[in-house]
Design an enzyme around this catalytic site. Structure first.
Site, PDB file in Angstrom:
ATOM      1  N   ILE A 186      52.997  18.956  41.644  1.00 30.00           N
ATOM      2  CA  ILE A 186      51.642  19.212  42.116  1.00 30.00           C
ATOM      3  C   ILE A 186      50.642  18.813  41.033  1.00 30.00           C
ATOM      4  CG2 ILE A 186      51.795  21.635  41.365  1.00 30.00           C
ATOM      5  CD1 ILE A 186      50.003  22.374  43.786  1.00 30.00           C
ATOM      6  N   CYS A 187      49.479  18.358  41.473  1.00 31.28           N
ATOM      7  CA  CYS A 187      48.358  18.070  40.574  1.00 31.28           C
ATOM      8  C   CYS A 187      48.722  16.993  39.546  1.00 31.28           C
ATOM      9  CB  CYS A 187      47.908  19.371  39.921  1.00 31.28           C
ATOM     10  SG  CYS A 187      46.395  19.267  38.926  1.00 31.28           S
ATOM     11  N   GLY A 188      48.466  17.236  38.283  1.00 31.97           N
ATOM     12  CA  GLY A 188      48.691  16.242  37.238  1.00 31.97           C
ATOM     13  C   GLY A 188      50.123  15.790  37.109  1.00 31.97           C
TER      14      GLY A 188
ATOM     15  N   THR B 114      51.916  14.809  39.425  1.00 32.17           N
ATOM     16  CA  THR B 114      52.092  13.612  40.251  1.00 32.17           C
ATOM     17  C   THR B 114      51.760  12.355  39.449  1.00 32.17           C
ATOM     18  OG1 THR B 114      49.834  13.736  41.169  1.00 32.17           O
ATOM     19  CG2 THR B 114      51.598  14.865  42.392  1.00 32.17           C
TER      20      THR B 114
END
Length: 199
Positions: A102-104, A106
């Site tokens: 999730i988020c960074g 990725t």
């Protein structure tokens, strides 16, 4: 049971809010969550919470895990300190063990080349494009995405509930009507969903 062990990556600047639903409900449904850091030293989350990791990256092997979870963190975009976590994700995927990012995280997977051929999402498409990765055609405008082979789950930073929903579906924590009800309760504040969950 190793099949019930989920490994949660932790590191400095870890985004606290992104996995709370996921880990709480996994634990309540028979899974054991083990925290994994690059070293044995405590890490400090973005919210200032200190976590003493259970394991180091070197200790964790895909065959001992049901899932590897990678959260966002400022460090994904400001240094290469978290690259070893993306490499561990590669080992998991190559072994057929799912990874949820999730988020960074990725962007970390994008830099590792793990999103070049898989359906995925993130905060916005141009955030991942800035990594120079080759997977833009596989980007999906969605809250959370599970790729076609069911091995990779991705979500943006504002979608911890959708992220959890995909994890629960993948691990069979909730299914069908109950999965939908869980999402409606925690994402939409739909009180009528509670009765479905309790039935």
């Amino acid at each position: 049971m190793t099949g019930k062990t989920v490994h949660l990556a932790v590191y400095d600047t870890y985004a606290d809010w992104e996995t709370g639903h996921t880990t709480a409900h996994l634990t309540q449904h028979g899974h054991t969550v083990k925290t994994v850091a690059a070293a044995a030293d405590p890490v400090t989350t973005m919210g200032g919470v200190r976590i003493q990791p259970d394991l180091t990256l070197d200790d964790v092997q895909p065959q001992d895990s049901a899932l590897l979870i990678l959260t966002g963190a400022s460090l994904w975009d400001t240094s290469d300190k978290l690259a070893p976590f993306a490499r561990k994700a590669r080992a998991f995927l190559e072994a057929g063990v799912p990874v949820a990012a999730i988020c960074g995280a990725t962007a970390g997977l994008a830099r590792e080349g793990l999103l070049d051929d898989r359906a995925h999402t993130s905060a916005v498409s141009f955030y991942l494009a800035a990594t120079g990765y080759k997977g833009g055609e596989h980007y999906r405008e969605a809250d959370a995405v599970t790729d076609d082979d069911g091995l990779l789950i991705t979500a943006g930073p504002t979608e911890p509930v959708a992220f959890a929903r995909e994890v629960f579906a993948r691990l069979g924590v909730y299914e069908g009507e109950k999965l939908d009800a869980w999402y409606r309760l925690f994402h939409d504040s739909d009180a009528s969903a509670f009765e479905v969950l309790e039935s």
